[in-house]
Write a protein that holds these residues in place. Structure first.
Motif: not given
Length: 438
Positions: A231-235, A366-382
């Motif tokens: 969300d921001n620099i602190e997060h 697009r440059y690396v020709h593959e999608p970068i997957k998103m991950r989530v830390i449950e305690a720090l969800k955006p």
């Protein structure tokens, strides 16, 4: 181009093959497949390849093979001269050169800044075959006539783009002129984009082969790539601390864009009980060496660095590369993550992405020709939505308004048939209207 699946395809000397087998180098990388045969044919080369793709061996193997194919009859000055922009990179190249010449009689020496003159006396007094040097110190010795360039047969420039960035272009051209009797020149750069490197290469190379070697899919798959939304620099700082506290993060390099951010992060990590060292621009040599050594020997588990400070640093067994700040260009991202998964090992690359980084993330994908997957830390969800979700929401709202407008346009106003049936027709006069008064 013929597919090369083994180093034996290059027909290398037994002394080289013995080391290659001991180190368990199996399939050559893309840069090695393209560079080694061309270099063995004595062609000048202008090559680019991201960090961690075997670039150093791509020029060391043909250089050593040349010395073994054409042994000198009597001792003399260096025959192979390799220039590097920093002392750290020069030392790393020298270390690899010594390993690769293990079963030969070839000698390897370094000439770098930060070392007393007396420590370089052996380079001038003894027979040397390969010398790896930084430009400033070497030029000083050339001007003092303490270094003989006349025997140099192959000049190799590693990270030429960084030499230009650091203002060494004139020094390199002077050294190039002093080694004008050479038979071959190899120039390697992280990227060949822009006119500076091309113009520079034209002045010192002779009809070069241009090689642009991206890591193959097989090489890239060794690096798992993920990103976490912040969300921001602190997060983002909280996410970083959480990740670094995980057991899997054994030896980590954290990249930031600016020097100011380096100190902010080091302070935050110290407060969280995470041991870290740092690299920043204009750092004195002793402190730079100490920071790298602390990560290498396990005194700290994290190195925080800017791109300029960390360029050319080669540290074994990096488990994770974390992009605290995404780089401004996609090719730099590729060089950053190349510091993990080296020498056939696996590694992880993580990006911490704020809303303003989202477009850049897509460019990187697009440059690396593959999608970068998103991950989530449950305690720090955006808490904020992704820019894509927000955009989609705005588009859906606009679509609803547009749809409503169309519905209103289509609503029919009730009109009597007799009011509309003669619209557009010329009205005929009635009989009374047609009678003209006399």
């Amino acid at each position: 181009m013929t597919t090369v699946t083994d180093f034996r395809a290059f027909d290398l000397d037994e002394a080289l093959m013995k080391v290659i087998q001991e180190k368990e180098f199996k399939v050559p990388t893309d840069i090695q497949i393209q560079t080694i045969p061309a270099a063995l044919d004595a062609r000048d080369i202008m090559g680019s390849s991201p960090t961690g793709t075997g670039k150093t061996l791509a020029f060391l193997i043909p250089a050593i093979q040349h010395l073994l194919d054409f042994p000198r009859r009597k001792p003399g000055p260096p025959r192979i001269l390799i220039l590097a922009p920093t002392r750290e990179l020069a030392m790393q190249i020298a270390d690899q050169a010594k390993q690769m010449t293990k079963y030969t009689d070839l000698s390897v020496a370094t000439i770098t800044g930060g070392v007393a003159y007396m420590n370089h006396v052996e380079v001038f007094s003894k027979n040397q075959d390969i010398v790896i040097a930084t430009t400033g110190r070497l030029l000083q010795y050339i001007k003092e006539e303490n270094f003989d360039c006349r025997a140099v047969e192959m000049l190799i420039l590693d990270e030429a783009d960084r030499m230009l960035d650091m203002g060494f272009a004139q020094d390199v051209e002077t050294i190039s002129a002093e080694t004008r009797w050479r038979k071959q020149t190899l120039l390697f750069s992280a990227t060949l984009e822009g006119h500076d490197v091309y113009d520079f290469a034209k002045r010192i190379l002779n009809d070069p082969i241009e090689i642009n070697a991206d890591p193959s899919r097989r090489e890239r798959k060794k690096i798992q790539q993920f990103y976490y939304r912040a969300d921001n620099i602190e997060h983002k700082t909280a996410l970083l601390i959480n990740l670094l506290q995980q057991e899997a993060c054994q030896k980590v390099v954290v990249f930031v864009r600016k020097r100011e951010r380096v100190h902010e992060l080091v302070t935050a990590l110290h407060q969280a009980g995470i041991r870290s060292s740092y690299l920043e621009g204009e750092m004195v040599q002793v402190k730079r060496n100490e920071a790298i050594k602390r990560l290498q020997n396990g005194t700290v588990s994290v190195l925080v660095a800017t791109d300029v400070a960390a360029r050319g640093i080669d540290i074994d067994d990096i488990s994770h590369v974390i992009n605290f700040d995404l780089p401004r260009t996609a090719d730099v991202y590729l060089h950053r993550i190349g510091r993990t998964a080296r020498a056939g090992k696996k590694g992880t690359a993580i990006a911490l992405v704020e809303a303003h980084d989202y477009d850049l993330l897509k460019k990187i994908e697009r440059y690396v020709h593959e999608p970068i997957k998103m991950r989530v830390i449950e305690a720090l969800k955006p808490k904020s939505k992704t820019p894509a979700e927000s955009k989609k929401k705005k588009l859906s709202q606009k679509a609803k308004i547009k749809k409503q407008d169309k519905k209103e346009e289509k609503k029919k106003i009730k009109e009597r048939h007799r009011d509309t049936k003669n619209i557009g027709k010329r009205r005929k006069p009635t009989k009374q209207e047609s009678i003209q008064p006399i």
